[in-house]
Design a protein around this motif. Structure first.
Motif, short mmCIF file in Angstrom:
data_model
loop_
_atom_site.label_atom_id
_atom_site.label_comp_id
_atom_site.label_asym_id
_atom_site.label_seq_id
_atom_site.Cartn_x
_atom_site.Cartn_y
_atom_site.Cartn_z
N LEU A 118 51.38 -3.52 -41.92
CA LEU A 118 50.66 -2.25 -41.87
C LEU A 118 51.46 -1.15 -42.56
O LEU A 118 52.69 -1.11 -42.45
CB LEU A 118 50.41 -1.84 -40.41
CG LEU A 118 49.52 -2.74 -39.57
CD1 LEU A 118 49.49 -2.25 -38.13
CD2 LEU A 118 48.12 -2.80 -40.14
N GLU A 126 50.48 4.88 -42.50
CA GLU A 126 49.19 5.49 -42.17
C GLU A 126 48.37 4.57 -41.26
O GLU A 126 47.74 5.03 -40.31
CB GLU A 126 48.39 5.82 -43.44
CG GLU A 126 49.02 6.88 -44.33
CD GLU A 126 50.06 6.30 -45.29
OE1 GLU A 126 50.06 5.08 -45.55
OE2 GLU A 126 50.90 7.09 -45.76
N GLU A 127 48.36 3.27 -41.56
CA GLU A 127 47.61 2.32 -40.73
C GLU A 127 48.20 2.24 -39.33
O GLU A 127 47.45 2.17 -38.35
CB GLU A 127 47.60 0.94 -41.40
CG GLU A 127 46.77 0.88 -42.67
CD GLU A 127 46.98 -0.40 -43.45
OE1 GLU A 127 46.01 -0.84 -44.09
OE2 GLU A 127 48.09 -0.97 -43.41
N ARG A 128 49.53 2.27 -39.22
CA ARG A 128 50.17 2.25 -37.91
C ARG A 128 49.80 3.49 -37.11
O ARG A 128 49.49 3.41 -35.92
CB ARG A 128 51.69 2.18 -38.06
CG ARG A 128 52.20 0.80 -38.27
CD ARG A 128 53.73 0.74 -38.11
NE ARG A 128 54.22 -0.42 -38.81
CZ ARG A 128 54.74 -0.42 -40.03
NH1 ARG A 128 54.89 0.70 -40.69
NH2 ARG A 128 55.13 -1.54 -40.58
N GLN A 169 46.22 3.22 -35.97
CA GLN A 169 46.14 2.24 -34.89
C GLN A 169 46.66 2.84 -33.59
O GLN A 169 46.06 2.65 -32.53
CB GLN A 169 46.93 0.99 -35.28
CG GLN A 169 46.71 -0.19 -34.38
CD GLN A 169 47.44 -1.40 -34.87
OE1 GLN A 169 48.64 -1.34 -35.15
NE2 GLN A 169 46.75 -2.53 -34.96
#
Length: 195
Positions: A176, A179-181, A184
């Protein structure tokens, strides 16, 4: 060649439970004389003889000659059981030993030629799933299926594994991004607030 990883003691008479690292578990009967490799370079490898062995819940229990107590066995936790390369079972022409893949660079030839990095480890597949190559890719670990359909060439002498991976596979299996972390984490926090 690694046969097993000694996890912990099992029983009171010097037995150890081990993770099997070979596709040839019959080696424990065929080659009772093995080398024990320490987890770090501080200790020297030692020769050992397997007195007895038996399967136990997907693993193997090993009893070595001269290792007769829990404290003797505890000292070997974290060690590997190995045999010399010269004693390995010959393989079919299209087969390779997992240990030989470690350090090979995976070259993806799908769209040009991209070096995805060196193989750090091989995670064994289960239930018919292929093994996964853990590759150091852009500072992170990338998992790549070691499937015959993707392999173009294996050159162990040059430590190169040429593959044609499905389009987008490296993006799907990539770690990830920051930004994805964050997204999430935010979704997780919002889900906890709703309770």
């Amino acid at each position: 060649m690694l046969l097993a990883y000694l996890i912990r003691t099992q029983g009171r008479h010097g037995e150890l439970i081990a993770e099997i690292l070979t596709d040839f578990p019959e080696r424990f009967s065929e080659r009772p004389h093995v080398s024990l490799l320490p987890p770090d370079a501080k200790a020297a490898p030692r020769e050992a003889e397997i007195e007895r062995h038996w399967p136990h819940k997907g693993r193997i229990v090993l009893k070595f000659a001269g290792i007769d107590s829990i404290s003797d066995a505890t000292a070997l936790s974290g060690w590997h059981v190995a045999i010399p390369r010269g004693q390995r079972v010959p393989l079919a022409d299209d087969a390779v030993y997992v240990a030989d893949l470690i350090g090979c660079h995976v070259i993806d030839e799908t769209d040009g030629t991209v070096d995805l990095g060196a193989v750090l480890a091989v995670e064994r597949g289960s239930g018919g799933a292929p093994d996964l190559l853990a590759v150091q890719y852009g500072g992170d670990e990338l998992l790549i299926p070691f499937a015959k359909a993707y392999i173009v060439q294996i050159d162990l002498a040059a430590q190169v594994l040429r593959m044609r991976l499905p389009s987008g596979l490296t993006a799907i299996n990539a770690p990830l991004t920051d930004e994805e972390r964050a997204a999430q984490q935010q979704m997780s926090e919002e889900g906890n607030d709703a309770v």
